[in-house]
Design an enzyme around this catalytic site. Structure first.
Site, short mmCIF file in Angstrom:
data_model
loop_
_atom_site.label_atom_id
_atom_site.label_comp_id
_atom_site.label_asym_id
_atom_site.label_seq_id
_atom_site.Cartn_x
_atom_site.Cartn_y
_atom_site.Cartn_z
CB SER A 160 -45.94 -17.73 -40.23
OG SER A 160 -45.35 -18.77 -40.69
N GLY A 161 -46.94 -17.95 -43.56
CA GLY A 161 -47.52 -18.91 -44.62
C GLY A 161 -48.59 -17.91 -45.53
CB THR A 200 -40.72 -15.31 -48.07
OG1 THR A 200 -40.73 -15.13 -46.49
CG2 THR A 200 -39.43 -15.36 -48.60
CG ASN A 259 -44.58 -20.66 -45.13
OD1 ASN A 259 -44.37 -21.32 -45.96
ND2 ASN A 259 -44.12 -19.35 -44.94
CB SER A 266 -41.94 -20.21 -41.90
OG SER A 266 -42.24 -19.22 -40.99
CB SER A 267 -39.37 -15.20 -42.96
OG SER A 267 -39.21 -15.36 -44.46
N GLY A 307 -45.78 -11.46 -39.04
CA GLY A 307 -47.10 -10.65 -38.70
C GLY A 307 -47.51 -11.13 -37.36
CD GLU A 361 -45.53 -15.67 -35.29
OE1 GLU A 361 -45.02 -16.12 -33.93
OE2 GLU A 361 -44.96 -15.95 -36.03
#
Length: 910
Positions: free
Chosen positions: A104-105, A109, A156, A159-160, A386, A388
């Site tokens: 994330s980040g 996206t 982020n 973040s998705s 991704g 985590e």
């Protein structure tokens, strides 16, 4: 090698590192980040580092630079991988996919958006309206999905919180004609709870801060997010996100895609309902559970378009069927709160899935017949979470990391498969490559009857009270001896277990696993929402039509659903030609300057980038087709420059490499040359750079000589034209002068009235001389016919003209000179003047009168008086005309200048 990047920016392709080690990899990655080169290659994999700043590398000019170019013809870029996928789809009629992964980040996206933007920009050159409509809807769908599926997290701002795979369908001409979106594992727990410093999904804040007051009043909500329990944590955060502007953008995007007004209003009502549900509180009166703020029940009833008593009953009671008997079991306050939260999460998840489905209904390919329209090809874009690792890793992190294990397994298998297939196609011997095969970890999670998902499902199906501790005991019983599983050493007893993933060890807490896997939502809520009079809301809950006593199959658990979706996704990707984008987050503080070594190193490990480099370097570091290799390096050898006369390009490449002494470090395939070590390639690049410099100098010399000769020819031609034009103008002028003055001798005024033609600049001095010659001729012509008396008078006029030049405008040249004007102009006094002049002649003995006239005298006091002047050949006389021209003064003129001029016009001053 990627062109136009020198080694000062590091190696553009990690395969070309001198030594394949983590230290070299990280040093090259850091150097490129610090030099502003955020993209690199590993073969045909793009490594992207989030720059945390706007970069001017995505405009129309950049798109044109990558359009139709091969992967290594330009510096590394997302557009290069997008163009490669598009060309493979269009030229070879193959389905392709682009897999974007990273934590994330890291910029996943944004990467997917730029890829979509590139594909939209290079397609539909004929601007067909239907294709443009489809492209616009595909791009707008991102905006809508981000609003309902993305959130601000500590890592982020956008973040998705779900995985997304989009298929874009293309017709035989390569233009997009539709698409389909699959979504995976929405983080619905964020609906009711967020960590400190984070927000819920963007959609809530956009509605509260961007909707007009009239809409907010109709939904019975206010602008302040802190007024709602479910989102108040995020409502206190100051953010740079412009929720008001985003609300309008999302509303416009939904209209463009094709959502109706009623559908959009229903979306707002569901969001408002969830906010109101969060503010519902439950109390106890004896043994009876009550809703403490009953006014909200009426509001929720209105928003859901159902009956108030049904809402209250669904919140406080659970209907249980035992055979033919139906029992209403009252909830405790704790059970009612659990049911309320479950309803909120389920409504949001169902809303999100409905939005995805609605977009799919609109953008899917319709009425397409492959026999008529040609084969329908696909480019897939996967933007998924991704790996985590948190302090407290829950069920969601476990599923996400399982997903990454599946994708990593596919990634290594496909890379190896591509390598092996290429070697076999080219006739190069294949060498076995050792690599970490994470199939053992995938089996640990998904294997039937033995995997963690199976143990979890088995625990959920047990009768009676099932706890997370029971699930952990089941894991320990079946997996205690597994090399990648442990739950006892240095872990919290009866709570944690550890899995050794390919990216490192991760500790998971089993708290909430059972509850999240069951994903329980009471049937009463489903029936409540199905019985709504709002057709859009009713359509979201089709299972609510089942009667209370109707027996149904046990629904699949969340783990099983996710596992099935991942297996389906991997099968879908495996049948396409894959391209990869690996995203890396350089730091946690979103700084464009900071590169945190350890953090990036960890991401490189879990993305398997070093493993990927080793696989690519196990055989040959570089390979290229013979024509392209020759085109790049042919200037190195005299046998191939500028063109070779050998039987084939392959023979030419052999001759070139033999001449350079690299024949021992290469292999020759059927269509490609393979180079084993990067040093050979760099040596070729150095020789090429040296030769290119010499070639450029030679071309500059030739071109400058050509330009100089062209300039000389142009100047010489211009000079010839100018000279010819000048001659023409001179001849034209002389002819015109000759024509106009041809008959001047016969003219009355000898051509004095003839107008001279305008001369060209070059003849202006010539014209002055010609005019002087004409004037002298004209004067000579006039004078030669005069009598001696007339000639004398002319001389007098000329003398006066010379003496008085510039003193008066009219010198009397236009009339005959009488001289004795008093005798001619004053007949009344002429007798008196004649008498006086005769008397003076006797007295002073002058021979003749030269000049006489009336004048006006003005003295020093500015007083005017009439006088007369008489000039003879011996004296000048002043007379008074009022006293019959009585002489007042006499001045002798024997030696005066005026006398000499009057007597002798030929007299000249020295």
């Amino acid at each position: 090698m990627a062109e136009h990047e020198s080694l000062e920016f590091g190696k553009a392709d990690f395969v070309l590192l001198d030594n394949v080690s983590m230290e070299e990899f990280m040093a090259n990655l850091k150097l490129r980040f610090e030099k502003g080169r955020i993209y690199s290659y590993i073969g045909e994999v793009v490594v992207s580092v989030n720059p945390y700043r706007a970069m001017n590398i995505y405009g129309r000019d950049t798109i044109e630079q990558y359009k139709g170019r091969e992967l290594y013809e330009r510096p590394p870029h997302l557009f290069a991988i997008a163009d490669a996928a598009y060309k493979a789809m269009k030229r070879r009629n193959k389905d392709t996919c682009i897999v974007i992964s990273g934590e994330s980040g890291a910029g996943k996206t944004e990467a997917s958006k730029y890829i979509m933007q590139y594909i939209a920009a290079i397609t539909n050159p004929n601007q067909r309206a239907e294709v443009e409509r489809v492209k616009n809807m595909l791009l707008k769908s991102n905006c809508v999905l981000e609003a309902f599926g993305n959130a601000k997290t500590n890592r982020n701002d956008n973040s998705s919180r779900f995985g997304k795979y989009m298929d874009i369908n293309f017709d035989f001409k390569g233009d997009p004609i539709g698409g389909h979106i699959n979504n995976y594992l929405l983080e619905k727990s964020r609906v009711i709870f967020q960590q400190e410093g984070e927000r819920s999904f963007h959609s809530y804040y956009q509605l509260l801060r961007g909707a007009p007051d009239s809409l907010l009043r109709s939904l019975h909500i206010q602008k302040d997010p802190t007024a709602y329990n479910y989102i108040k944590v995020g409502g206190q955060i100051k953010s740079c996100i412009n929720d008001g502007a985003d609300f309008k953008a999302v509303a416009d995007a939904m209209k463009v895609i094709g959502f109706t007004g009623d559908e959009i209003q229903t979306v707002y009502k569901i969001l408002a309902t969830i906010l109101h549900l969060g503010n519902l509180t439950f109390g106890v009166d004896g043994d009876v559970t009550l809703i403490e703020n009953t006014k909200l029940v009426s509001v929720i009833r209105e928003l859901l378009s159902t009956k108030e008593e049904n809402v209250e009953k669904a919140l406080l009671y659970r209907t249980v069927a035992t055979g033919r008997d139906v029992i209403e079991k009252q909830h405790t306050a704790q059970e009612a709160s659990y049911g309320r939260d479950a309803l909120a999460k389920a409504m949001y998840e169902r809303l999100f899935c409905w939005i995805v489905g609605r977009i799919n209904d609109i953008i899917e390919v319709k009425n397409y017949d492959a026999r008529v329209h040609g084969k329908n090809t696909v480019i897939g874009v996967l933007d998924i979470y991704g790996f985590e690792i948190f302090q407290n890793n829950s069920f969601e992190q476990f599923c996400i990391n399982y997903c990454n294990e599946k994708l990593q397994q596919l990634f290594i298998q496909l890379v190896l498969k591509q390598e092996q297939e290429e070697y076999q196609r080219e006739g190069i011997p294949w060498k076995h490559i050792d690599y970490f095969n994470n199939q053992i970890i995938v089996d640990l999670v998904e294997q039937q009857h033995k995997g963690i998902f199976s143990v979890l499902d088995e625990a959920c199906m047990n009768v009676g009270k099932v706890t997370d501790e029971v699930f952990l005991q089941g894991l320990n019983g079946k997996l205690a001896k597994h090399a990648h599983y442990t739950s006892r050493k240095s872990l919290e007893f009866d709570r944690d277990f550890r899995i050794r993933h390919y990216a490192g060890d991760v500790v998971y807490s089993v708290v909430g696993f059972i509850d999240k896997n069951k994903d329980t939502l009471f049937q009463d809520f489903k029936r409540l929402l199905y019985n709504s009079s709002n057709p859009v809301l009713k359509g979201m809950w089709p299972e609510g039509k089942l009667s209370i006593t109707e027996v149904t199959k046990r629904p699949l658990t969340a783990a099983t659903l996710f596992k099935n979706s991942m297996i389906s996704l991997v099968e879908n990707l495996a049948c396409k030609e894959p391209y990869y984008v690996r995203c890396i987050k350089p730091n946690d503080v979103k700084s464009p300057l900071l590169f945190e070594q350890e953090r990036c190193r960890h991401q490189v490990e879990y993305l398997g980038l070093l493993e990927n480099v080793r696989v690519r370097r196990a055989g040959f570091a570089y390979r290229q087709t013979y024509p392209r290799f020759l085109q790049r390096y042919k200037m190195i050898s005299e046998f191939t420059w500028p063109n070779h006369d050998l039987p084939s390009d392959k023979d030419a490449v052999k001759r070139l490499l033999q001449g350079c002494g690299f024949d021992h470090d290469v292999a020759y395939g059927k269509t490609k040359v393979f180079i084993r070590t990067p040093r050979t390639l760099f040596s070729l690049e150095e020789q090429r750079a040296e030769m290119v410099q010499r070639i450029v100098l030679f071309l500059q010399k030739v071109w400058r000589g050509t330009i100089a000769r062209m300039r000389y020819r142009r100047m010489r031609a211009a000079l010839i034209i100018l000279q010819a034009y000048r001659r023409y103008k001179v001849k034209s002028y002389i002819r015109e002068v000759n024509r106009r003055f041809k008959n001047v001798r016969s003219m009355k005024d000898y051509g004095r009235h003839v107008k001279w033609p305008t001369p060209p600049k070059v003849l202006r001095k010539f014209e002055e001389a010609l005019r002087s010659i004409y004037n002298r001729w004209w004067a000579w012509t006039l004078i030669k016919g005069l009598s001696p008396e007339e000639a004398l008078q002319v001389r007098a006029k000329v003398a006066s003209l010379e003496a008085l030049k510039g003193q008066r405008a009219d010198l009397g040249l236009q009339r005959a000179w009488e001289g004795n004007y008093l005798k001619r102009d004053s007949p009344d006094t002429a007798a008196s003047f004649t008498l006086v002049s005769s008397e003076l002649q006797r007295k002073d003995k002058f021979m003749r009168v030269l000049f006489s006239c009336n004048v006006r005298k003005i003295n020093r006091f500015h007083k005017a008086e009439d006088r007369a002047v008489l000039i003879t050949d011996r004296h000048l006389y002043k007379m008074d005309p009022l006293k019959q021209y009585k002489p007042m003064k006499s001045i002798p003129l024997y030696n005066s200048l005026l006398f000499l001029l009057l007597i002798n016009p030929n007299f000249r001053l020295m």
